[in-house]
Design a protein around this motif. Sequence first.
Motif: not given
Length: 285
Positions: A19-23, A96-99, A104-106, A142-146
Amino acid sequence: MSFASKIKEQLCKTDYKCPRCAASELEGAILFGGIINDNCVRFSTENESVAHRIKNDILTGFGINAEIFEISKVKRINIEDIYQVENIAGGISQNGDIPFSCCRASFLRGAFFGGGSVTDPQKGYHMEFNTKSPNQAERLRGILKKDGFESKITCRKGYHVVYIKGSEDIADILGYMGAPQGAFELFSVQIEKEMRNDINRRVNCENANTNKAALASSRHLFAIKKIHSAGEWDKLPDVLKEIGELREEYPEDSLKELGEKTNPPIGKSGVNHRLNRILGIAENI
Protein backbone atom coordinates in the motif's frame (compact mmCIF):
# COMPACT_ATOMS: atom_id res chain seq x y z
CA MET A 1 11.24 6.00 -29.27
CA SER A 2 14.46 6.27 -27.26
CA PHE A 3 15.67 3.42 -25.07
CA ALA A 4 15.01 5.55 -21.95
CA SER A 5 11.44 6.22 -23.11
CA LYS A 6 10.87 2.50 -23.69
CA ILE A 7 12.10 1.79 -20.16
CA LYS A 8 9.67 4.38 -18.75
CA GLU A 9 6.82 2.81 -20.73
CA GLN A 10 7.68 -0.57 -19.19
CA LEU A 11 7.95 0.89 -15.69
CA CYS A 12 4.51 2.47 -16.00
CA LYS A 13 3.03 -1.06 -16.14
CA THR A 14 4.68 -2.19 -12.90
CA ASP A 15 2.33 -3.33 -10.13
CA TYR A 16 2.53 -1.84 -6.64
CA LYS A 17 3.83 -4.41 -4.17
CA CYS A 18 2.38 -2.84 -0.99
CA PRO A 19 0.00 0.00 0.00
CA ARG A 20 2.93 2.41 0.48
CA CYS A 21 4.51 1.86 -2.96
CA ALA A 22 2.32 4.39 -4.79
CA ALA A 23 3.23 7.13 -2.29
CA SER A 24 6.94 6.23 -2.52
CA GLU A 25 6.83 6.36 -6.31
CA LEU A 26 5.09 9.73 -6.20
CA GLU A 27 7.70 11.00 -3.76
CA GLY A 28 10.54 10.07 -6.14
CA ALA A 29 8.77 11.60 -9.12
CA ILE A 30 8.00 14.92 -7.41
CA LEU A 31 11.40 15.31 -5.74
CA PHE A 32 13.27 14.63 -8.98
CA GLY A 33 10.92 16.12 -11.56
CA GLY A 34 8.36 18.29 -9.81
CA ILE A 35 7.66 20.76 -7.03
CA ILE A 36 6.11 20.36 -3.59
CA ASN A 37 5.67 23.18 -1.08
CA ASP A 38 3.00 24.56 1.25
CA ASN A 39 0.92 25.84 -1.68
CA CYS A 40 1.09 23.27 -4.45
CA VAL A 41 2.20 19.93 -5.83
CA ARG A 42 3.34 20.00 -9.45
CA PHE A 43 4.72 17.50 -11.90
CA SER A 44 5.37 17.76 -15.65
CA THR A 45 6.56 15.37 -18.34
CA GLU A 46 6.47 14.92 -22.11
CA ASN A 47 5.69 11.21 -21.69
CA GLU A 48 1.95 10.61 -21.65
CA SER A 49 2.24 7.21 -19.98
CA VAL A 50 4.33 8.70 -17.17
CA ALA A 51 1.76 11.48 -16.65
CA HIS A 52 -1.03 8.93 -16.25
CA ARG A 53 1.14 6.81 -13.98
CA ILE A 54 1.75 9.78 -11.64
CA LYS A 55 -1.97 10.57 -11.73
CA ASN A 56 -2.57 6.96 -10.65
CA ASP A 57 0.06 7.29 -7.88
CA ILE A 58 -1.86 10.26 -6.50
CA LEU A 59 -5.18 8.43 -6.72
CA THR A 60 -3.90 5.14 -5.27
CA GLY A 61 -1.72 6.66 -2.58
CA PHE A 62 -3.90 9.55 -1.47
CA GLY A 63 -7.38 9.13 -2.98
CA ILE A 64 -7.04 12.36 -4.96
CA ASN A 65 -8.25 12.43 -8.56
CA ALA A 66 -5.79 14.88 -10.18
CA GLU A 67 -6.23 16.29 -13.67
CA ILE A 68 -3.68 16.28 -16.49
CA PHE A 69 -3.27 19.45 -18.55
CA GLU A 70 -1.27 19.62 -21.77
CA ILE A 71 0.63 22.78 -22.74
CA SER A 72 2.98 22.69 -25.75
CA LYS A 73 3.11 18.87 -25.68
CA VAL A 74 4.07 18.90 -21.98
CA LYS A 75 1.69 17.05 -19.68
CA ARG A 76 1.21 18.80 -16.34
CA ILE A 77 -0.36 17.86 -13.03
CA ASN A 78 -1.01 20.82 -10.72
CA ILE A 79 -2.63 20.44 -7.29
CA GLU A 80 -3.30 23.68 -5.38
CA ASP A 81 -6.08 22.70 -2.99
CA ILE A 82 -4.48 23.33 0.41
CA TYR A 83 -6.00 20.21 2.03
CA GLN A 84 -4.90 17.97 -0.80
CA VAL A 85 -1.41 19.48 -0.73
CA GLU A 86 -1.20 18.88 3.05
CA ASN A 87 -2.42 15.32 2.55
CA ILE A 88 0.32 14.54 0.00
CA ALA A 89 3.04 16.42 1.90
CA GLY A 90 2.19 14.52 5.08
CA GLY A 91 2.26 11.19 3.30
CA ILE A 92 5.73 11.37 1.76
CA SER A 93 8.90 11.61 3.82
CA GLN A 94 10.88 13.84 1.37
CA ASN A 95 14.14 13.21 3.22
CA GLY A 96 13.74 10.25 5.56
CA ASP A 97 14.49 6.56 5.37
CA ILE A 98 12.38 4.17 3.26
CA PRO A 99 12.15 0.96 5.30
CA PHE A 100 10.83 -1.54 2.73
CA SER A 101 12.68 -2.75 -0.37
CA CYS A 102 9.56 -2.66 -2.56
CA CYS A 103 9.01 0.99 -1.58
CA ARG A 104 12.66 1.83 -2.25
CA ALA A 105 12.27 0.31 -5.71
CA SER A 106 9.11 2.40 -6.19
CA PHE A 107 10.93 5.55 -5.07
CA LEU A 108 13.72 4.83 -7.53
CA ARG A 109 11.16 4.21 -10.28
CA GLY A 110 9.55 7.60 -9.54
CA ALA A 111 12.97 9.27 -9.51
CA PHE A 112 13.61 7.78 -12.94
CA PHE A 113 10.27 9.15 -14.16
CA GLY A 114 11.19 12.60 -12.86
CA GLY A 115 14.90 12.95 -13.56
CA GLY A 116 16.38 9.71 -14.83
CA SER A 117 17.83 8.58 -18.11
CA VAL A 118 19.66 5.57 -19.51
CA THR A 119 21.82 5.42 -22.62
CA ASP A 120 20.88 3.21 -25.55
CA PRO A 121 23.03 0.07 -24.98
CA GLN A 122 24.02 0.19 -28.65
CA LYS A 123 25.94 3.38 -27.81
CA GLY A 124 27.19 2.68 -24.29
CA TYR A 125 26.27 1.79 -20.72
CA HIS A 126 25.30 4.78 -18.58
CA MET A 127 22.37 5.50 -16.25
CA GLU A 128 21.91 8.73 -14.33
CA PHE A 129 19.54 10.71 -12.11
CA ASN A 130 19.60 14.52 -12.04
CA THR A 131 19.06 15.76 -8.50
CA LYS A 132 18.44 19.26 -7.17
CA SER A 133 20.84 19.27 -4.23
CA PRO A 134 23.85 17.41 -2.81
CA ASN A 135 21.66 16.10 0.04
CA GLN A 136 19.19 14.68 -2.44
CA ALA A 137 22.02 13.05 -4.38
CA GLU A 138 23.48 11.48 -1.21
CA ARG A 139 20.05 10.22 -0.17
CA LEU A 140 19.49 8.55 -3.53
CA ARG A 141 22.96 7.03 -3.41
CA GLY A 142 22.18 5.67 0.07
CA ILE A 143 18.88 4.17 -1.10
CA LEU A 144 20.67 2.45 -3.99
CA LYS A 145 23.41 1.16 -1.69
CA LYS A 146 20.89 -0.27 0.78
CA ASP A 147 19.82 -2.75 -1.91
CA GLY A 148 23.35 -3.48 -3.10
CA PHE A 149 23.77 -0.98 -5.95
CA GLU A 150 26.93 1.13 -6.16
CA SER A 151 26.74 4.60 -7.73
CA LYS A 152 28.80 7.78 -7.99
CA ILE A 153 28.02 11.49 -7.84
CA THR A 154 29.26 14.26 -10.12
CA CYS A 155 28.29 17.91 -10.67
CA ARG A 156 27.09 19.05 -14.08
CA LYS A 157 25.45 22.37 -15.03
CA GLY A 158 24.33 23.07 -11.50
CA TYR A 159 22.89 19.59 -10.95
CA HIS A 160 24.27 16.87 -8.71
CA VAL A 161 24.11 13.79 -10.90
CA VAL A 162 23.99 10.26 -9.50
CA TYR A 163 25.26 7.86 -12.14
CA ILE A 164 25.86 4.16 -12.70
CA LYS A 165 28.09 2.60 -15.33
CA GLY A 166 28.51 -1.02 -16.36
CA SER A 167 26.00 -3.15 -18.21
CA GLU A 168 25.43 -5.65 -15.41
CA ASP A 169 24.80 -3.00 -12.74
CA ILE A 170 22.40 -1.08 -14.98
CA ALA A 171 20.56 -4.26 -15.98
CA ASP A 172 20.18 -5.21 -12.30
CA ILE A 173 18.75 -1.78 -11.48
CA LEU A 174 16.32 -1.95 -14.41
CA GLY A 175 15.07 -5.31 -13.18
CA TYR A 176 14.88 -4.00 -9.60
CA MET A 177 12.77 -1.01 -10.70
CA GLY A 178 10.41 -3.26 -12.66
CA ALA A 179 11.74 -3.29 -16.24
CA PRO A 180 13.06 -6.85 -16.76
CA GLN A 181 12.46 -6.57 -20.52
CA GLY A 182 14.81 -3.59 -20.65
CA ALA A 183 17.40 -5.55 -18.67
CA PHE A 184 17.08 -8.47 -21.09
CA GLU A 185 17.47 -6.14 -24.09
CA LEU A 186 20.58 -4.62 -22.55
CA PHE A 187 22.10 -8.07 -21.98
CA SER A 188 21.21 -9.11 -25.54
CA VAL A 189 22.98 -6.06 -26.98
CA GLN A 190 26.00 -6.74 -24.77
CA ILE A 191 26.22 -10.36 -25.96
CA GLU A 192 25.85 -9.24 -29.58
CA LYS A 193 28.62 -6.67 -29.13
CA GLU A 194 30.94 -9.21 -27.51
CA MET A 195 30.32 -11.69 -30.34
CA ARG A 196 30.95 -8.99 -32.95
CA ASN A 197 34.14 -7.88 -31.21
CA ASP A 198 35.32 -11.47 -30.94
CA ILE A 199 34.73 -12.02 -34.66
CA ASN A 200 36.57 -8.80 -35.48
CA ARG A 201 39.49 -9.83 -33.30
CA ARG A 202 39.66 -13.21 -35.03
CA VAL A 203 39.45 -11.64 -38.49
CA ASN A 204 42.15 -9.13 -37.61
CA CYS A 205 44.32 -11.91 -36.22
CA GLU A 206 43.80 -14.03 -39.34
CA ASN A 207 44.57 -11.03 -41.56
CA ALA A 208 47.73 -10.33 -39.58
CA ASN A 209 48.80 -13.95 -39.89
CA THR A 210 48.03 -13.92 -43.62
CA ASN A 211 50.06 -10.75 -44.11
CA LYS A 212 52.91 -12.21 -42.10
CA ALA A 213 52.87 -15.40 -44.17
CA ALA A 214 52.75 -13.43 -47.42
CA LEU A 215 55.74 -11.33 -46.35
CA ALA A 216 57.73 -14.45 -45.42
CA SER A 217 56.85 -16.08 -48.75
CA SER A 218 58.02 -13.02 -50.70
CA ARG A 219 61.34 -13.09 -48.81
CA HIS A 220 61.79 -16.77 -49.70
CA LEU A 221 61.02 -16.15 -53.38
CA PHE A 222 63.42 -13.20 -53.53
CA ALA A 223 66.20 -15.31 -51.96
CA ILE A 224 65.59 -18.16 -54.40
CA LYS A 225 65.70 -15.77 -57.36
CA LYS A 226 68.94 -14.23 -56.07
CA ILE A 227 70.60 -17.64 -55.77
CA HIS A 228 69.45 -18.55 -59.31
CA SER A 229 70.78 -15.25 -60.69
CA ALA A 230 74.15 -15.90 -59.05
CA GLY A 231 74.33 -19.34 -60.71
CA GLU A 232 74.55 -21.03 -57.31
CA TRP A 233 71.23 -22.91 -57.34
CA ASP A 234 72.51 -26.23 -58.68
CA LYS A 235 75.15 -26.28 -55.92
CA LEU A 236 72.52 -26.47 -53.19
CA PRO A 237 71.72 -29.76 -51.40
CA ASP A 238 68.74 -31.60 -52.88
CA VAL A 239 66.58 -31.00 -49.79
CA LEU A 240 67.01 -27.21 -50.16
CA LYS A 241 66.32 -27.28 -53.89
CA GLU A 242 63.20 -29.37 -53.24
CA ILE A 243 61.73 -26.93 -50.68
CA GLY A 244 62.74 -23.95 -52.84
CA GLU A 245 60.99 -25.36 -55.89
CA LEU A 246 57.88 -26.12 -53.81
CA ARG A 247 57.87 -22.56 -52.51
CA GLU A 248 58.04 -21.22 -56.09
CA GLU A 249 55.23 -23.53 -57.18
CA TYR A 250 53.02 -22.91 -54.14
CA PRO A 251 53.80 -19.35 -52.95
CA GLU A 252 50.59 -19.08 -50.88
CA ASP A 253 50.99 -22.37 -49.02
CA SER A 254 51.71 -22.38 -45.29
CA LEU A 255 54.83 -24.05 -43.93
CA LYS A 256 52.74 -27.00 -42.84
CA GLU A 257 51.25 -27.40 -46.33
CA LEU A 258 54.69 -27.21 -47.94
CA GLY A 259 55.98 -29.88 -45.55
CA GLU A 260 53.19 -32.23 -46.59
CA LYS A 261 54.36 -31.98 -50.21
CA THR A 262 58.02 -32.95 -49.60
CA ASN A 263 59.27 -36.49 -50.13
CA PRO A 264 59.19 -37.75 -47.47
CA PRO A 265 56.86 -35.26 -45.73
CA ILE A 266 58.39 -33.13 -42.99
CA GLY A 267 57.02 -30.99 -40.22
CA LYS A 268 56.57 -27.23 -40.04
CA SER A 269 59.83 -26.71 -38.13
CA GLY A 270 61.74 -28.72 -40.75
CA VAL A 271 60.36 -26.57 -43.56
CA ASN A 272 61.18 -23.41 -41.64
CA HIS A 273 64.74 -24.61 -41.04
CA ARG A 274 65.35 -25.35 -44.74
CA LEU A 275 63.88 -22.05 -45.91
CA ASN A 276 65.99 -20.16 -43.36
CA ARG A 277 69.08 -21.90 -44.76
CA ILE A 278 68.11 -20.62 -48.22
CA LEU A 279 67.70 -17.09 -46.79
CA GLY A 280 71.13 -17.34 -45.18
CA ILE A 281 72.80 -18.48 -48.40
CA ALA A 282 71.17 -15.62 -50.34
CA GLU A 283 72.39 -13.07 -47.79
CA ASN A 284 75.98 -14.24 -48.26
CA ILE A 285 75.94 -13.91 -52.03
